[in-house]
Design an enzyme around this catalytic site. Structure first.
Site, short mmCIF file in Angstrom:
data_model
loop_
_atom_site.label_atom_id
_atom_site.label_comp_id
_atom_site.label_asym_id
_atom_site.label_seq_id
_atom_site.Cartn_x
_atom_site.Cartn_y
_atom_site.Cartn_z
N CYS A 64 9.97 -5.62 10.67
CA CYS A 64 9.56 -4.36 10.64
C CYS A 64 9.04 -4.02 12.21
O CYS A 64 8.29 -4.93 12.79
CB CYS A 64 8.39 -4.01 9.78
SG CYS A 64 7.78 -2.31 9.96
N CYS A 68 1.40 -2.31 12.56
CA CYS A 68 0.29 -1.87 11.51
C CYS A 68 -0.79 -3.17 11.55
O CYS A 68 -0.15 -4.40 11.45
CB CYS A 68 0.71 -1.74 10.26
SG CYS A 68 1.65 -0.11 10.20
N CYS A 71 -0.84 -5.93 8.66
CA CYS A 71 0.48 -6.25 7.92
C CYS A 71 0.87 -7.55 8.47
O CYS A 71 1.22 -7.49 9.55
CB CYS A 71 1.48 -4.98 7.99
SG CYS A 71 2.83 -5.30 7.02
N CYS A 108 7.77 -0.95 -8.85
CA CYS A 108 7.75 -0.51 -7.37
C CYS A 108 8.49 -1.11 -6.67
O CYS A 108 8.48 -2.28 -6.35
CB CYS A 108 6.26 -0.47 -7.03
SG CYS A 108 4.98 0.14 -8.15
N CYS A 140 8.85 3.81 -8.82
CA CYS A 140 8.26 4.07 -7.68
C CYS A 140 8.82 3.51 -6.53
O CYS A 140 9.12 2.31 -6.43
CB CYS A 140 6.64 3.76 -7.79
SG CYS A 140 5.76 4.43 -6.26
N CYS A 200 2.54 9.33 -4.57
CA CYS A 200 1.54 7.99 -4.44
C CYS A 200 0.96 7.84 -3.08
O CYS A 200 1.71 7.60 -2.29
CB CYS A 200 2.25 6.94 -5.18
SG CYS A 200 0.97 5.38 -5.26
N ARG A 270 -6.01 3.26 -8.86
CA ARG A 270 -5.21 1.92 -9.03
C ARG A 270 -5.95 0.91 -8.16
O ARG A 270 -6.03 0.96 -6.80
CB ARG A 270 -3.91 1.68 -8.80
CG ARG A 270 -3.05 0.64 -8.95
CD ARG A 270 -1.60 0.54 -9.20
NE ARG A 270 -0.92 0.90 -8.20
CZ ARG A 270 -0.36 2.37 -8.04
NH1 ARG A 270 -0.73 3.36 -9.03
NH2 ARG A 270 0.28 2.53 -6.91
#
Length: 333
Positions: A64, A68, A71, A108, A140, A200, A270
Site C-alpha cells: 500500500c 497510515c 496500519c 466483507c 461489503c 459503512c 459494530r
C-alpha cells in the site's frame, strides 16, 4: 446522571449535548453498569437481542502506498506481514462459503491500497454475483478511495455496502496520515451513497486522540448518516508509527461504545478490530451496547476463534441474525 432517562430521551428524538457526551466518556467506573444499561435500552429498542455477524477476507495484503500510522500494510510500516496480490475469484468465493457456514450475514471483501484498479473491481464484481447466487450473503466491499464509475459497477454487481472509515476527527487526521485527506474519505462515502450502496464508516480509538476528538468523530458519522459504524480499538503493531501505544482500558472502551450508541441510536454499531486485546474479559458487556461484531481474523491480526464468539452470544442469550438461505439450512439443526 440518570442514564436510563437520557436513553429514553434519545429514543424520543433528543440529540445529546456535548456536555452529555463528555459525561459519558468521563463516567465514573462505579456508574459504568447504569451507563451500559441505558445504552442497552436504546439498542434493545431498535435491535432487540439480535446480533449481526461479519467476516473479513483480506483480498490483497500489503503493497500500500499510503502512510497510515496505525496500519501494518502501509508504505511506512516495517511490520512483518504476509504480502500478496489480489486474490482470485475462486479464493474469494471459498471465503464466502466459510462465512455462510459460520452464520455470518455480511461478508466483507477488503483490499489494501489507495484505491482499486479496473481489474480489481472486475474480480470483486464477478465474485459478488456468484456469492449472491450461491449463498445469498450481504456483501461489503472495502477497496479504498472510489471513483464514480467504480461505485456504479459495484452496485450493479450486487454490492450491498461499502466501507471507508473516517478513522478519527478531522483535526486529528493529519497526525494519522498525510497521503490523503479527511475530505478524500468523506468524498468516497458520499459517492457510494449517491450510487445507492449502504455506507459503512467508523473510527479507530486509541490513536493519541483526545476525548473531544472521539465526540467529534461520533458526531461526524451521525452527520454522514453511515448505516453501519465499526468501532475499532487500536491494536498497536510493531513496525508501525503507533507501535507501543496502549492508552486504552476495557472500561473506557465500553464508555466509547456507549457514546456511539447514544449519538447514533438507530445505527448498526459494530465492535471491530482490537476488541479482544482492548475489551478482554469484558467483551460480552460490549454486546449490550453494540449489535454487531466481526467473527474470526482481521486484516493482519488474529481475532477470537469463531466457536468462542458463538458461545459468547449463546451465553448472553442473543440471537444471530441469519440471511434467508442460512435460515433454510440452520433452522433444521
Amino acid at each position: 446522571m440518570n442514564w436510563l432517562q437520557l436513553a429514553q430521551e434519545v429514543i424520543d428524538g433528543k440529540v445529546i449535548t456535548n456536555e452529555d457526551a463528555r459525561s459519558i466518556l468521563n463516567c465514573d467506573d462505579d456508574d459504568l453498569l447504569p451507563l451500559i444499561n441505558g445504552a442497552y435500552h436504546i439498542r434493545k429498542h431498535y435491535y432487540g437481542k439480535k446480533v449481526k455477524l461479519n467476516m473479513i477476507i483480506n483480498a490483497k495484503s500489503g503493497y500500500c502506498p499510503e502512510d497510515c500510522g496505525y496500519c501494518s500494510q502501509s508504505s511506512k510500516s516495517t511490520a512483518e506481514i504476509e504480502k500478496y496480490p489480489f486474490l482470485s475469484k475462486e479464493e474469494i468465493l471459498e471465503g464466502a462459503k466459510r462465512a455462510f457456514e459460520n452464520k455470518v450475514g455480511t461478508y466483507c471483501i477488503v483490499a489494501s491500497g489507495r484505491g482499486p484498479t479496473r481489474k480489481d473491481v472486475g474480480v470483486v464484481s464477478e465474485a459478488v454475483e456468484e456469492i449472491k447466487e450461491k449463498y445469498g450473503l450481504k456483501v461489503c466491499a472495502c477497496l479504498g478511495l472510489l471513483k464514480e464509475e467504480q461505485a456504479a459497477q459495484l452496485k450493479e454487481a450486487g454490492v450491498d455496502r461499502y466501507n471507508h472509515n473516517l478513522n478519527t476527527s478531522e483535526k486529528h487526521h493529519s497526525y494519522i496520515t498525510t497521503s490523503h485527506t479527511y475530505e478524500d474519505r468523506v468524498n468516497t462515502v458520499e459517492i457510494v451513497k449517491k450510487h445507492g450502496i449502504s455506507p459503512c464508516s467508523g473510527a479507530i480509538i486509541g490513536m493519541k486522540e483526545t476525548k473531544e476528538d472521539v465526540i467529534e468523530i461520533a458526531r461526524a458519522l451521525h452527520q454522514l448518516d453511515a448505516d453501519s459504524i465499526p468501532v475499532n480499538f487500536l491494536h498497536a503493531i510493531e513496525g508501525t508509527k503507533l507501535e507501543g501505544v496502549h492508552d486504552l482500558n476495557p472500561r473506557y472502551c465500553l464508555k466509547v461504545l456507549a457514546l456511539f450508541r447514544y449519538i447514533n441510536p438507530t445505527k448498526e454499531i459494530r465492535i471491530s478490530g482490537g476488541r479482544e486485546v482492548n475489551l478482554g474479559s469484558l467483551q460480552p458487556l460490549g454486546l449490550y451496547i453494540a449489535n454487531s461484531i466481526f467473527l474470526g481474523n482481521y486484516l493482519t491480526t488474529e481475532g477470537q476463534e469463531e466457536n468462542q464468539d458463538h458461545k459468547m452470544l449463546e451465553d448472553l442469550g442473543f440471537e444471530i441474525e441469519l440471511m434467508p438461505k442460512q435460515e433454510e439450512v440452520f433452522s433444521c439443526h
